[in-house]
Scaffold this motif. Structure first.
Motif, mmCIF file in Angstrom:
data_model
loop_
_atom_site.group_PDB
_atom_site.id
_atom_site.type_symbol
_atom_site.label_atom_id
_atom_site.label_comp_id
_atom_site.label_asym_id
_atom_site.label_seq_id
_atom_site.Cartn_x
_atom_site.Cartn_y
_atom_site.Cartn_z
ATOM 1 N N GLY A 18 11.134 9.065 -13.044
ATOM 2 C CA GLY A 18 10.971 7.959 -12.122
ATOM 3 C C GLY A 18 12.286 7.326 -11.716
ATOM 4 N N PHE A 19 13.206 7.152 -12.679
ATOM 5 C CA PHE A 19 14.354 6.289 -12.408
ATOM 6 C C PHE A 19 15.687 7.013 -12.284
ATOM 7 N N ALA A 20 15.836 8.202 -12.835
ATOM 8 C CA ALA A 20 17.101 8.923 -12.689
ATOM 9 C C ALA A 20 17.309 9.334 -11.232
ATOM 10 N N ALA A 21 16.258 9.885 -10.626
ATOM 11 C CA ALA A 21 16.354 10.274 -9.218
ATOM 12 C C ALA A 21 16.486 9.045 -8.309
ATOM 13 N N TYR A 22 15.852 7.954 -8.700
ATOM 14 C CA TYR A 22 15.923 6.711 -7.932
ATOM 15 C C TYR A 22 17.369 6.235 -7.824
ATOM 16 N N ALA A 23 18.091 6.256 -8.934
ATOM 17 C CA ALA A 23 19.495 5.847 -8.917
ATOM 18 C C ALA A 23 20.325 6.806 -8.066
ATOM 19 N N ALA A 65 11.098 9.239 -22.882
ATOM 20 C CA ALA A 65 12.402 9.252 -22.216
ATOM 21 C C ALA A 65 12.364 10.145 -20.976
ATOM 22 N N ASP A 66 11.748 11.324 -21.108
ATOM 23 C CA ASP A 66 11.661 12.236 -19.967
ATOM 24 C C ASP A 66 10.736 11.683 -18.885
ATOM 25 N N VAL A 67 9.682 11.009 -19.300
ATOM 26 C CA VAL A 67 8.751 10.432 -18.331
ATOM 27 C C VAL A 67 9.429 9.341 -17.518
ATOM 28 N N LEU A 68 10.205 8.498 -18.181
ATOM 29 C CA LEU A 68 10.937 7.458 -17.457
ATOM 30 C C LEU A 68 12.039 8.061 -16.585
ATOM 31 N N LEU A 92 10.494 -2.827 -4.495
ATOM 32 C CA LEU A 92 9.291 -2.079 -4.131
ATOM 33 C C LEU A 92 9.398 -0.624 -4.582
ATOM 34 N N LEU A 93 10.569 -0.027 -4.412
ATOM 35 C CA LEU A 93 10.762 1.348 -4.855
ATOM 36 C C LEU A 93 10.749 1.444 -6.382
ATOM 37 N N ALA A 94 11.264 0.417 -7.057
ATOM 38 C CA ALA A 94 11.224 0.407 -8.521
ATOM 39 C C ALA A 94 9.784 0.355 -9.028
ATOM 40 N N VAL A 95 8.945 -0.417 -8.341
ATOM 41 C CA VAL A 95 7.520 -0.449 -8.698
ATOM 42 C C VAL A 95 6.907 0.931 -8.523
ATOM 43 N N SER A 96 7.255 1.617 -7.445
ATOM 44 C CA SER A 96 6.748 2.969 -7.207
ATOM 45 C C SER A 96 7.177 3.920 -8.326
ATOM 46 N N CYS A 97 8.442 3.825 -8.732
ATOM 47 C CA CYS A 97 8.945 4.697 -9.792
ATOM 48 C C CYS A 97 8.258 4.404 -11.122
ATOM 49 N N LEU A 98 8.033 3.129 -11.404
ATOM 50 C CA LEU A 98 7.337 2.764 -12.637
ATOM 51 C C LEU A 98 5.907 3.274 -12.632
ATOM 52 N N LEU A 99 5.251 3.179 -11.479
ATOM 53 C CA LEU A 99 3.884 3.701 -11.360
ATOM 54 C C LEU A 99 3.859 5.207 -11.542
ATOM 55 N N LEU A 100 4.888 5.902 -11.042
ATOM 56 C CA LEU A 100 4.947 7.349 -11.214
ATOM 57 C C LEU A 100 5.047 7.718 -12.688
ATOM 58 N N SER A 101 5.897 7.020 -13.418
ATOM 59 C CA SER A 101 6.046 7.297 -14.850
ATOM 60 C C SER A 101 4.760 6.981 -15.606
ATOM 61 N N PHE A 125 0.843 -1.206 0.000
ATOM 62 C CA PHE A 125 0.000 0.000 0.000
ATOM 63 C C PHE A 125 0.873 1.249 0.000
ATOM 64 N N LEU A 126 1.935 1.224 0.787
ATOM 65 C CA LEU A 126 2.849 2.363 0.856
ATOM 66 C C LEU A 126 3.555 2.574 -0.481
ATOM 67 N N ALA A 127 3.940 1.473 -1.133
ATOM 68 C CA ALA A 127 4.617 1.581 -2.424
ATOM 69 C C ALA A 127 3.714 2.212 -3.484
ATOM 70 N N PHE A 128 2.412 1.975 -3.372
ATOM 71 C CA PHE A 128 1.463 2.566 -4.314
ATOM 72 C C PHE A 128 1.087 3.989 -3.912
ATOM 73 N N LEU A 129 1.106 4.256 -2.608
ATOM 74 C CA LEU A 129 0.608 5.543 -2.110
ATOM 75 C C LEU A 129 1.438 6.714 -2.611
ATOM 76 N N GLY A 130 2.771 6.567 -2.617
ATOM 77 C CA GLY A 130 3.638 7.668 -3.022
ATOM 78 C C GLY A 130 3.359 8.170 -4.435
ATOM 79 N N PRO A 131 3.491 7.314 -5.464
ATOM 80 C CA PRO A 131 3.251 7.791 -6.827
ATOM 81 C C PRO A 131 1.815 8.203 -7.077
#
Length: 238
Positions: free
Chosen positions: A148-153, A142-145, A113-122, A20-26
């Motif tokens: 989600g993932f540049a900041a994650y790294a 490219a910008d949409v992805l 779990l965080l990768a799922v959140s980033c994918l949902l955000l994109s 639920f938390l992983a979905f809540l953020g994005p």
């Protein structure tokens, strides 16, 4: 052995509210921008007429580092608390599996779990843009992805540190307080030097060479991970 530990951890988080938390953020970020654009639709659409998608992404970007730090903190804490609350560390570490494998399994679970959140955000960004009528302009995938993932790294050092602290302390006050403080400070990352890792997620989304900060985050995250795994392997548990 790590995959066996990961499979066990995957089962343990059922019903713990971590998904639920992983979905809540994005979902929260997208809903907030949906409200922002919904209330000021005509003004924002006119302001970003040359690049509607760019305007939407620019409005989302400032909140991504905050969500990453806070979400990573809470997910790491909840994953560690599965063992802390049941006092099952001794039973877990008595199994024929190395402590390093246990540590890496929990890290991998947190990262997934965080990768799922980033994918949902994109994905949510694209969906929101289409709902707002931006489909007449090409979708900048490219910008949409990247949001989600540049900041994650780039946030990897803080995530690795949070997992280390969460697994090391039964009382989660310190790691959660630290994570919340870092989340708040990240709001002012534009005023911080680029040599401070806390500013890297913001720079990974806005700098001229964002890949430098994403790469630096991955490298420093690995450097933080190594002493964390070593400390966990030698630490006495209750």
């Amino acid at each position: 052995m790590m995959w066996r530990a990961l499979s066990a951890d995957w089962l343990k988080i059922r019903g713990k509210g971590i998904w639920f938390l992983a979905f809540l953020g994005p979902v929260g970020l997208i809903a907030m921008q949906g409200l922002n654009f919904g209330l000021r639709y005509d003004y924002l659409r006119a302001q970003y007429q040359a690049d509607w998608w760019g305007g939407l992404i620019d409005n989302i970007i400032p909140f991504v580092p905050i969500a990453l730090y806070l979400g990573g903190t809470l997910i790491c804490s909840l994953i560690a608390n599965v063992e802390h609350q049941t006092s099952s560390w001794k039973q877990l570490l008595a199994l024929p599996i190395s402590r390093t494998a246990v540590f890496m399994a929990k890290l991998l679970l947190c990262l997934l779990l965080l990768a799922v959140s980033c994918l949902l955000l994109s994905a949510g960004t694209v969906l929101l843009g289409l709902l707002l009528g931006f489909g007449d302009q090409p979708i900048p995938y490219a910008d949409v992805l990247r949001i989600g993932f540049a900041a994650y790294a780039a946030a990897m050092p803080v995530i690795a540190l949070q997992l280390w602290l969460s697994l090391s302390y039964r009382n989660q006050t310190l790691p959660v307080s630290l994570g919340m403080t870092l989340s708040l400070v990240s709001m002012f990352a534009v005023y911080l030097t680029e040599w401070m890792p806390l500013s890297w997620p913001t720079l990974a989304l806005s700098a001229e060479r964002p890949w430098l900060f994403s790469g630096a985050g991955l490298l420093l995250g690995l450097l933080v991970l190594l002493p964390g795994a070593l400390h966990f392997a030698r630490k006495d548990v209750d």
